[in-house]
Design an enzyme around this catalytic site. Structure first.
Site, short mmCIF file in Angstrom:
data_model
loop_
_atom_site.label_atom_id
_atom_site.label_comp_id
_atom_site.label_asym_id
_atom_site.label_seq_id
_atom_site.Cartn_x
_atom_site.Cartn_y
_atom_site.Cartn_z
N ASP A 26 62.14 -82.30 40.72
CA ASP A 26 63.26 -81.47 40.23
C ASP A 26 64.30 -82.33 39.52
O ASP A 26 64.47 -83.51 39.85
CB ASP A 26 63.89 -80.74 41.43
CG ASP A 26 64.73 -79.56 41.00
OD1 ASP A 26 64.66 -79.15 39.81
OD2 ASP A 26 65.48 -79.03 41.85
N ARG A 39 66.45 -79.29 27.21
CA ARG A 39 65.81 -79.33 28.53
C ARG A 39 64.37 -79.84 28.44
O ARG A 39 63.91 -80.59 29.31
CB ARG A 39 65.79 -77.93 29.16
CG ARG A 39 67.15 -77.40 29.57
CD ARG A 39 67.02 -76.00 30.20
NE ARG A 39 66.09 -76.01 31.31
CZ ARG A 39 66.42 -76.37 32.57
NH1 ARG A 39 67.66 -76.74 32.84
NH2 ARG A 39 65.52 -76.36 33.52
N ASN A 74 59.19 -69.73 38.31
CA ASN A 74 59.58 -70.37 37.04
C ASN A 74 59.33 -69.48 35.81
O ASN A 74 59.83 -69.77 34.72
CB ASN A 74 58.89 -71.73 36.86
CG ASN A 74 59.47 -72.81 37.75
OD1 ASN A 74 58.79 -73.71 38.20
ND2 ASN A 74 60.78 -72.75 38.01
N SER A 201 62.17 -74.05 48.11
CA SER A 201 61.79 -73.28 46.92
C SER A 201 60.33 -72.80 46.96
O SER A 201 59.59 -72.95 45.98
CB SER A 201 62.05 -74.09 45.63
OG SER A 201 63.42 -74.41 45.53
C1 IPE Z 1 61.08 -75.93 42.07
O1 IPE Z 1 62.12 -76.31 41.23
C2 IPE Z 1 59.83 -75.73 41.28
C3 IPE Z 1 59.27 -76.94 40.67
C4 IPE Z 1 59.70 -78.17 40.84
C5 IPE Z 1 58.11 -76.71 39.83
P1 IPE Z 1 63.15 -75.24 40.65
O2 IPE Z 1 64.17 -76.01 39.88
O3 IPE Z 1 62.44 -74.16 39.93
O4 IPE Z 1 63.77 -74.63 41.99
P2 IPE Z 1 65.12 -73.85 42.26
O5 IPE Z 1 65.13 -72.64 41.38
O6 IPE Z 1 66.25 -74.76 41.90
O7 IPE Z 1 65.10 -73.54 43.72
C1 IPE Z 2 61.91 -79.44 37.45
O1 IPE Z 2 63.09 -79.67 36.72
C2 IPE Z 2 60.77 -79.01 36.57
C3 IPE Z 2 60.36 -77.60 36.76
C4 IPE Z 2 60.88 -76.78 37.63
C5 IPE Z 2 59.30 -77.10 35.89
P1 IPE Z 2 64.06 -78.49 36.34
O2 IPE Z 2 63.64 -77.93 35.02
O3 IPE Z 2 64.15 -77.50 37.44
O4 IPE Z 2 65.43 -79.26 36.17
P2 IPE Z 2 66.88 -78.78 36.63
O5 IPE Z 2 66.80 -78.38 38.06
O6 IPE Z 2 67.24 -77.62 35.74
O7 IPE Z 2 67.74 -79.97 36.40
MG MG Z 3 65.32 -77.34 39.06
#
Ligand code: IPE
Ligand code: IPE
Ligand code: MG
Length: 256
Positions: A26, A39, A74, A201
């Site tokens: 994450d 992003r 996601n 999550s």
């Molecule tokens: C969890 O991360 C899913 C993955 C790392 C693929 P998210 O960024 O989607 O989780 P939340 O929404 O912050 O809980």
């Molecule tokens: C994790 O990074 C990757 C996925 C969930 C696919 P994020 O995309 O959730 O990054 P943040 O949480 O927005 O920083």
């Molecule tokens: Mg995230």
């Protein structure tokens, strides 16, 4: 954490090397935002962090590494980001599976292999599993379109169907576990989440029932072998009890 670390120095009960490490990767978006990038640049930067983690896990002797690549939640992201993630994961598999084969790493996928995951990505996942099926040094499981609740619902449905057909006598923990996405997957020993978020999550709720949780503030694109080793050291100092009683007094208690 400090208390368990001090107890660990007196001899934590966890094996020093966790057999199964799972990672919630994450912080890609925040890593990119902090640099004024889009992003998706954060997701791209996460690729090297994944391969550093594979190298680090191999060096430590970890047998199973499971990473959360795309959750069932996601799909709520913008269509552009979802499209990018689908295509990025497909290209990563196309470009880098040979390296995993060279390192004797088997690849397996967990998660629902169904729409809206594109058919050509599902086909590539299956081909990747076949191409790496002979590898035995470590198993890398990639959770894609994965959510623990849907996995458990699917397992419960299969078990109920098997009871109805007479193939299964009764539903218990063992028969349910045998119907999860990858029944060969061992329980998680160490669950790491990067980026400072302290939640699960919808990841491996069954398999991580007794996992040690380690949260690090490092954003996923900055994660590396050294940070993995640090998380493993925190794990090694923990006292795992699995519901049993502590077998020695903690440092906070008077010596018997
Ligand atoms: C969890 O991360 C899913 C993955 C790392 C693929 P998210 O960024 O989607 O989780 P939340 O929404 O912050 O809980
Ligand atoms: C994790 O990074 C990757 C996925 C969930 C696919 P994020 O995309 O959730 O990054 P943040 O949480 O927005 O920083
Ligand atoms: Mg995230």
């Amino acid at each position: 954490m400090a208390a368990s670390a001090s107890r660990g120095r007196r001899g934590g009960s966890a094996d020093r090397v966790p057999g199964h490490v799972a990672i919630i990767m994450d912080g890609n978006g925040r890593w990119a935002n902090a640099r004024g990038l889009r992003r998706n640049a954060g997701h791209e930067a996460g690729e090297e962090a994944l391969f550093r983690s594979v190298e680090g896990a191999l060096a430590l002797g970890v047998r199973d590494l499971t990473v959360y690549a795309f959750s069932t939640e996601n799909w709520r992201r913008s269509p552009e980001e979802v499209r990018f993630l689908l295509e990025f994961n497909r290209s990563l598999l196309l470009r880098r599976v040979d390296e995993l084969i060279d390192r004797d790493v088997r690849v397996r996928f967990i998660g629902r292999r169904a729409r809206p995951v594109p058919g050509r990505l599902i086909a590539l996942m299956e081909r990747t599993e076949e191409r790496t099926a002979h590898c035995s040094r470590m198993t890398l499981r990639i959770a894609f379109n994965y959510g623990s609740r849907s996995e458990l619902v699917d397992a419960a449905r299969r078990a109920a169907e098997d009871v109805a057909s007479g193939a299964l006598r009764r539903i218990d923990a063992r028969s349910l576990a045998a119907r999860l996405d990858d029944p060969a997957m061992p329980d998680v020993d160490l669950l790491i989440r990067t980026s400072g978020e302290q939640r699960v999550s919808n990841f491996l709720l069954w398999q991580a029932a007794y996992a040690e949780l380690v949260f690090t503030d490092v954003l996923w694109p900055d994660f590396d072998e050294a940070e993995l080793a640090r998380c493993v050291a925190v794990y090694a100092a923990r006292d795992r009890r699995f519901g049993g009683a502590q077998d020695r007094p903690s440092s906070a208690e008077p010596e018997a």
